[in-house]
Design a protein around this motif. Structure first.
Motif, PDB file in Angstrom:
ATOM      1  N   MET A 199       0.848  -1.196   0.000  1.00  5.46           N
ATOM      2  CA  MET A 199       0.000   0.000   0.000  1.00  5.46           C
ATOM      3  C   MET A 199       0.878   1.237   0.000  1.00  5.46           C
ATOM      4  SD  MET A 199      -3.371  -0.693   2.384  1.00  5.46           S
ATOM      5  CE  MET A 199      -4.156   0.817   1.744  1.00  5.46           C
ATOM      6  N   ILE A 200       0.498   2.202  -0.830  1.00  8.33           N
ATOM      7  CA  ILE A 200       1.190   3.484  -0.858  1.00  8.33           C
ATOM      8  C   ILE A 200       0.149   4.578  -0.790  1.00  8.33           C
ATOM      9  CG2 ILE A 200       1.198   3.682  -3.392  1.00  8.33           C
ATOM     10  CD1 ILE A 200       3.994   4.976  -3.128  1.00  8.33           C
ATOM     11  N   GLY A 201       0.466   5.664  -0.121  1.00  6.61           N
ATOM     12  CA  GLY A 201      -0.490   6.752  -0.058  1.00  6.61           C
ATOM     13  C   GLY A 201       0.107   7.979   0.587  1.00  6.61           C
ATOM     14  N   ILE A 202      -0.394   9.115   0.135  1.00 10.14           N
ATOM     15  CA  ILE A 202      -0.053  10.385   0.766  1.00 10.14           C
ATOM     16  C   ILE A 202      -1.299  10.919   1.452  1.00 10.14           C
ATOM     17  CG2 ILE A 202      -0.471  11.617  -1.416  1.00 10.14           C
ATOM     18  CD1 ILE A 202       1.615  13.686  -0.503  1.00 10.14           C
ATOM     19  N   SER A 203      -1.153  11.396   2.669  1.00 10.21           N
ATOM     20  CA  SER A 203      -2.258  11.953   3.441  1.00 10.21           C
ATOM     21  C   SER A 203      -3.276  10.854   3.744  1.00 10.21           C
ATOM     22  CB  SER A 203      -2.874  13.128   2.682  1.00 10.21           C
ATOM     23  OG  SER A 203      -3.689  13.901   3.528  1.00 10.21           O
ATOM     24  N   TRP A 204      -4.484  10.912   3.157  1.00 15.33           N
ATOM     25  CA  TRP A 204      -5.508   9.906   3.451  1.00 15.33           C
ATOM     26  C   TRP A 204      -4.973   8.497   3.216  1.00 15.33           C
ATOM     27  CZ3 TRP A 204     -11.101  11.177   3.876  1.00 15.33           C
ATOM     28  CH2 TRP A 204     -11.890  10.033   4.095  1.00 15.33           C
ATOM     29  N   GLY A 205      -4.294   8.286   2.107  1.00 16.78           N
ATOM     30  CA  GLY A 205      -3.769   6.961   1.787  1.00 16.78           C
ATOM     31  C   GLY A 205      -2.713   6.491   2.757  1.00 16.78           C
ATOM     32  N   ALA A 206      -2.008   7.433   3.396  1.00 17.77           N
ATOM     33  CA  ALA A 206      -1.059   7.055   4.449  1.00 17.77           C
ATOM     34  C   ALA A 206      -1.805   6.667   5.717  1.00 17.77           C
ATOM     35  CB  ALA A 206      -0.097   8.208   4.725  1.00 17.77           C
ATOM     36  N   PHE A 207      -2.850   7.424   6.042  1.00 17.09           N
ATOM     37  CA  PHE A 207      -3.640   7.132   7.241  1.00 17.09           C
ATOM     38  C   PHE A 207      -4.208   5.714   7.169  1.00 17.09           C
ATOM     39  CE2 PHE A 207      -4.933  11.481   9.061  1.00 17.09           C
ATOM     40  CZ  PHE A 207      -3.883  12.141   8.464  1.00 17.09           C
ATOM     41  N   ASN A 208      -4.985   5.441   6.106  1.00 19.05           N
ATOM     42  CA  ASN A 208      -5.658   4.138   6.082  1.00 19.05           C
ATOM     43  C   ASN A 208      -4.694   3.002   5.758  1.00 19.05           C
ATOM     44  OD1 ASN A 208      -5.425   4.137   3.243  1.00 19.05           O
ATOM     45  ND2 ASN A 208      -7.579   4.659   2.901  1.00 19.05           N
ATOM     46  N   GLY A 209      -3.591   3.303   5.072  1.00 26.20           N
ATOM     47  CA  GLY A 209      -2.594   2.266   4.837  1.00 26.20           C
ATOM     48  C   GLY A 209      -1.987   1.756   6.131  1.00 26.20           C
ATOM     49  N   LEU A 210      -1.663   2.674   7.031  1.00 25.60           N
ATOM     50  CA  LEU A 210      -1.085   2.271   8.313  1.00 25.60           C
ATOM     51  C   LEU A 210      -2.122   1.607   9.215  1.00 25.60           C
ATOM     52  CD1 LEU A 210       1.171   5.397   8.962  1.00 25.60           C
ATOM     53  CD2 LEU A 210       1.940   3.081   8.422  1.00 25.60           C
ATOM     54  N   MET A 211      -3.363   2.104   9.180  1.00 25.26           N
ATOM     55  CA  MET A 211      -4.396   1.469   9.994  1.00 25.26           C
ATOM     56  C   MET A 211      -4.695   0.055   9.499  1.00 25.26           C
ATOM     57  SD  MET A 211      -5.209   3.311  12.549  1.00 25.26           S
ATOM     58  CE  MET A 211      -6.729   2.512  13.075  1.00 25.26           C
ATOM     59  N   LEU A 212      -4.679  -0.144   8.192  1.00 30.86           N
ATOM     60  CA  LEU A 212      -4.863  -1.496   7.661  1.00 30.86           C
ATOM     61  C   LEU A 212      -3.668  -2.372   8.017  1.00 30.86           C
ATOM     62  CD1 LEU A 212      -6.549  -0.738   4.238  1.00 30.86           C
ATOM     63  CD2 LEU A 212      -7.426  -2.299   5.985  1.00 30.86           C
ATOM     64  N   ALA A 213      -2.468  -1.803   7.980  1.00 30.50           N
ATOM     65  CA  ALA A 213      -1.290  -2.580   8.365  1.00 30.50           C
ATOM     66  C   ALA A 213      -1.396  -3.051   9.811  1.00 30.50           C
ATOM     67  CB  ALA A 213      -0.028  -1.745   8.162  1.00 30.50           C
ATOM     68  N   ALA A 214      -1.999  -2.234  10.680  1.00 29.71           N
ATOM     69  CA  ALA A 214      -2.177  -2.639  12.080  1.00 29.71           C
ATOM     70  C   ALA A 214      -3.169  -3.784  12.211  1.00 29.71           C
ATOM     71  CB  ALA A 214      -2.636  -1.440  12.909  1.00 29.71           C
ATOM     72  N   ARG A 215      -4.007  -3.983  11.199  1.00 31.75           N
ATOM     73  CA  ARG A 215      -4.925  -5.133  11.197  1.00 31.75           C
ATOM     74  C   ARG A 215      -4.262  -6.389  10.641  1.00 31.75           C
ATOM     75  NH1 ARG A 215     -11.074  -3.852   9.557  1.00 31.75           N
ATOM     76  NH2 ARG A 215     -11.562  -2.267  11.133  1.00 31.75           N
ATOM     77  N   ALA A 216      -3.125  -6.229   9.996  1.00 28.07           N
ATOM     78  CA  ALA A 216      -2.349  -7.348   9.443  1.00 28.07           C
ATOM     79  C   ALA A 216      -3.177  -8.282   8.575  1.00 28.07           C
ATOM     80  CB  ALA A 216      -1.675  -8.133  10.575  1.00 28.07           C
ATOM     81  N   PRO A 217      -3.865  -7.768   7.560  1.00 29.67           N
ATOM     82  CA  PRO A 217      -4.635  -8.670   6.683  1.00 29.67           C
ATOM     83  C   PRO A 217      -3.702  -9.531   5.850  1.00 29.67           C
ATOM     84  CG  PRO A 217      -4.616  -6.455   5.775  1.00 29.67           C
ATOM     85  CD  PRO A 217      -3.967  -6.365   7.122  1.00 29.67           C
ATOM     86  N   PRO A 218      -4.050 -10.801   5.602  1.00 32.66           N
ATOM     87  CA  PRO A 218      -3.204 -11.659   4.759  1.00 32.66           C
ATOM     88  C   PRO A 218      -3.018 -11.024   3.383  1.00 32.66           C
ATOM     89  CG  PRO A 218      -4.903 -12.942   5.856  1.00 32.66           C
ATOM     90  CD  PRO A 218      -5.232 -11.514   6.117  1.00 32.66           C
TER      91      PRO A 218
END
Length: 845
Positions: A199-218
């Motif tokens: 996942m790559i993102g600036i601003s919004w894409g950084a926010f949800n990218g890191l939050m999804l990473a904290a969920r550790a989806p396969p």
């Protein structure tokens, strides 16, 4: 039956031998036959070779998969897939729909390399309308990776852009993240994918990218997060440092959330119910003025222990989110005994990719991101390519984690006038925390000096509250600012003697103050500045404290008037080298208008006790030089060219260069007559802001115009206001060959003249007497023009619509008064209208 035999025989040959020559004639026959009969056989073919391991909706397809299975030509002939033809750049962009658990489908645009076979995919997951407003930019972002062997998928968040469903109720909601997990699974399951997603993102894409990473989806294996935030309450655009904030982004989101789905733009009942009539996000955020679970549940800082995915964090020293990269790095390392691989890069950039930022020196951050993704996503299969990517991973792990640009000193105003300002300084690699860091403590004195030793003469310095002070800072912390000398006249300032040697500062400083106030709520603003021998003053960093939060964000309380109290104000991250002969300045004030909403109590006087260790400036001074070489990746310039999409073009040169034409200026009106305040020269101040752009996507001419007006009064700070009007005009079937056709009586008729409608929407708050005598408020808008260039069209015989959103937020001592209005005009007639209003009690704001 003979026809069917011929068809299926040649289809089998096509699948087995992948030969267009063998299939061309019979397939053409099939096309003609089905054109005059029915489309039953097309749907039959679609079902018998459905791609495995995907969640494509039945109305869409991953055309690259079908092409490899021998059905690409069939789908192209009958229009079931929306994939573009192969691009000379070496990739093909495909539009598809990904079906979620509740049968709502999200729109995805996937750029797939021409030679893709088990390649990874990079996900950018946003609500920013990749189908029109962000179409050209989205296409270009994806092209960089697709031309280098990685697929790139852009997905519209539920209820936004081309995606189906009801608008999500807030940013980074649980629904958005649940969908994100399903999107990752769908992409990883595509037949052409190697099962690994980044996942790559600036601003919004950084926010949800890191939050999804904290969920550790396969399937999610790596993240690149640029200009994000770990703290939605304190370090985002709603409550900057804990104080209410409004800007152009807030209005633009409420506007774009109400637009119909591209490319057809249907104004049907689903659009009205799921988008147009949904409550503005700005109303929701105004109702949540305190730090609480509303913010914390969706903030990464409260989930550091769960982040197990390798992350690359990029911040800019001229961006509001400058702190986030090191905050995340430190937070994850503190929360875990075995943290994931992390890298940090902080350079002289605003809210932008380092490649695209108008502030230099730039570097090729996309190439660095590509290397990062290759290191973690590119080793799924055996062979030389896998070995090469493992080698890249090892090199990442061998180098220091943190790369920083250490700024040199410069004069603010001359730098601001540069078309492409280049910040002096150097890149360094460091271990974090920096071992050679030493705390420098400087104490304000009764004589307004700043020195390392107390002079023993305690004094109380008083400051009259000027609610309109701070326009020089612009929209948010960290912009390229003008000279701070004017603002300093409304502040308490303390200077060191001229420095005998260089003082280099890297990190997070702090200011301790012993203060009091005549009112029950005051805010304190502190700024670190560089004073040159010629007297010019350059902003280095700053900090803000909501006085109600002096005991902690979760323990707000009003101030007891006149009682002394000790407060601490963190300074935002900075790098700076103060040269010999310069002076270090600490400036202390109580207002930061227009960045944050003024406290409601004026007149007001605050006091500051000096020559006491309870009042001090604490700076992270760094001695000596880094032991590491210059980071090599920072020396690679972004000298690549991104291809433009074939079906879009811009009308004006500003949009072509990635800018939005606009302007900003300040209107100051002196308040005359006797007043109860000791403040000299009280004023009412209005900051007027305008931006606009025009483009053409898929045959729709789009004109976007936004106007804001911020108002504050030194003697009545409770009656501050934020007014905003945003208008988007869409005109159908306009091509790059379209010429102006509005003549005669059409020219000044706002009902049928596009140019006249644009002109009216461009100058909502303008005062013609001041337009030629502007005082720049937002420095980055200084040189932009005041209007966009579009063909002057007669709308009387065209299909068009105009969406207008108006926000009006005012206040008094006890409440914020929220008023919003949306109106949709189609072909000159109002087809939808809705209003929102609420009177919201002020809660320690």
């Amino acid at each position: 039956s003979t026809c069917y035999t011929v068809v299926f025989t040649h289809l089998l040959l096509f699948i087995v031998f992948d030969s267009v020559v063998l299939c061309f004639v019979p397939l053409c026959c099939l096309f003609l036959y089905m054109h005059f009969t029915s489309s039953f056989y097309f749907f039959f073919f679609l079902m018998i070779r459905r791609p495995p391991r995907s969640t494509l909706s039945s109305s869409s397809a991953a055309s690259d998969v079908y092409k490899r299975q021998g059905l690409g030509l069939l789908l192209a002939l009958f229009g079931a897939a929306t994939g573009s033809p192969p691009d000379p750049a070496g990739f093909t962009r495909h539009n598809t729909m990904l079906r979620m658990r509740d049968n709502v489908s999200l729109a995805a645009s996937i750029s797939i390399p021409s030679d893709c076979s088990q390649c990874p995919v990079i996900l950018d997951y946003l609500p920013y309308r990749k189908g029109d407003s962000f179409y050209g930019w989205d296409y270009q972002k994806g092209s960089f990776f697709a031309m280098r062997g990685m697929a790139y998928a852009s997905v519209d968040v539920r209820g936004t852009g081309t995606s189906e469903g009801k608008l999500v109720w807030r940013e980074y909601s649980g629904i958005e993240l649940d969908d994100g997990e399903e999107v990752i699974a769908a992409l990883a399951g595509m037949e052409w994918c190697n099962g690994k997603v980044g996942m790559i993102g600036i601003s919004w894409g950084a926010f949800n990218g890191l939050m999804l990473a904290a969920r550790a989806p396969p399937g999610l294996e790596a993240v690149v997060a640029i200009a994000g935030s770990e703290d939605l309450y304190y370090n985002d655009v709603h409550y900057m440092d804990g104080v209410k904030h409004f800007d152009e982004y807030i209005l633009s989101m409420d506007q774009e959330n109400a637009l119909p789905r591209p490319p057809h733009m249907g104004l049907d009942e689903a659009w009205r119910r799921d988008r147009f009539e949904q409550s503005p996000w700005s109303l929701l955020y105004t109702r949540h003025q305190l730090d609480s679970g509303f913010w914390r549940d969706h903030s990464l800082m409260y989930h550091y222990n769960k982040l197990r995915v390798p992350v690359y964090l990029i911040s800019g020293l001229y961006d509001e989110y400058r702190d986030f990269a090191l905050n995340v790095y430190q937070g994850v390392r503190a929360a875990q005994t075995d943290p994931p691989a992390m890298k940090v890069s902080i350079g002289p950039y605003n809210h932008n990719f380092p490649d695209d930022c108008p502030i230099a020196p730039n570097y090729n951050s996309r190439l660095e991101s590509w290397r990062w993704f290759g290191a973690w996503l590119g080793d799924a299969t055996a062979g030389p390519e896998s070995v090469r990517w493992r080698s890249v991973r090892e090199k990442f792990l061998e180098t220091p984690d943190v790369a920083l640009f250490v700024r040199g000193s410069y004069a603010a105003d001359p730098m601001l006038q540069e078309e492409a300002p280049k910040i002096p300084g150097e890149w360094i690699w460091e271990d974090w925390p920096i071992a050679r860091r030493r705390e420098l403590v400087l104490l304000p004195t009764a004589t307004h000096s700043l020195q390392e030793q107390p002079d023993g003469v305690e004094a109380l310095h008083q400051l009259e509250f000027k609610a309109t002070a701070g326009t020089e800072m612009g929209v948010m912390w960290g912009e390229l600012n003008p000279d701070m000398g004017v603002w300093d006249k409304s502040s308490l300032v303390y200077d060191t003697p001229a420095l005998a040697e260089t003082v280099q500062v890297i990190g997070f400083g702090e200011v301790k103050l012993r203060v009091n106030s005549t009112a029950t709520l005051a805010h304190w603003v502190v700024r670190l500045e560089d004073v040159a021998p010629n007297g010019s003053v350059t902003h280095v960093t700053g900090g803000l404290l909501n006085g109600a939060q002096r005991h902690g964000r979760d323990q707000p309380s009003y101030i007891t008037p006149h009682r002394l109290m000790d407060i601490k104000i963190p300074l935002h991250f900075t790098t700076w080298s103060f040269p010999p002969g310069h002076r270090i300045r600490l400036a202390v004030g109580n207002s930061l208008f227009r960045m944050v909403w003024p406290t409601p109590f004026s007149p007001m006087t605050t006091g500051l006790v000096v020559s006491s260790t309870s009042t001090a400036l604490l700076l992270p001074r760094v001695l000596g030089a880094s032991k590491y070489p210059t980071p090599r990746f920072t020396q690679i310039s972004p000298n690549y060219t991104l291809p433009l999409p074939p079906d879009t073009f811009d009308y004006d040169t500003h949009a072509k260069s990635g800018e939005q034409p606009g302007y900003s200026y300040v209107r100051r009106k002196p308040i005359s007559g006797p007043t109860p305040s000791k403040l000299p020269n009280p004023e009412q101040v209005q900051v007027v802001w305008h931006t606009s752009y025009s483009t053409n996507v898929h045959g729709w001419l789009i004109c976007s115009l936004e106007n804001l007006q911020f108002t504050a009064n030194d003697l009545a700070s409770s009656r501050s206001s934020y007014e905003g009007v945003s208008s988007y005009i869409y005109v159908a079937n306009v091509t790059n060959l379209t010429r102006s056709d509005c003549v005669g009586a059409c020219v000044n008729n706002s009902r049928i003249s596009l140019a006249r409608r644009v002109e009216i929407a461009s100058h909502v708050f303008d005062d013609p007497e001041h337009l030629n005598d502007r005082q720049v408020s937002d420095s980055d808008l200084n040189s932009w023009s005041s209007r966009i260039e579009v063909p002057s069209l007669d709308l009387s015989n065209r299909e068009w619509f105009q969406l207008t959103t108006t926000l009006n937020i005012t206040s008094n001592v006890t409440a914020f008064h929220f008023r919003a209005h949306r109106a949709m005009v189609k072909n000159g007639e109002v087809v939808a209208e809705v209003r929102f209003r609420d009177d919201i009690p002020r809660q320690f704001q």
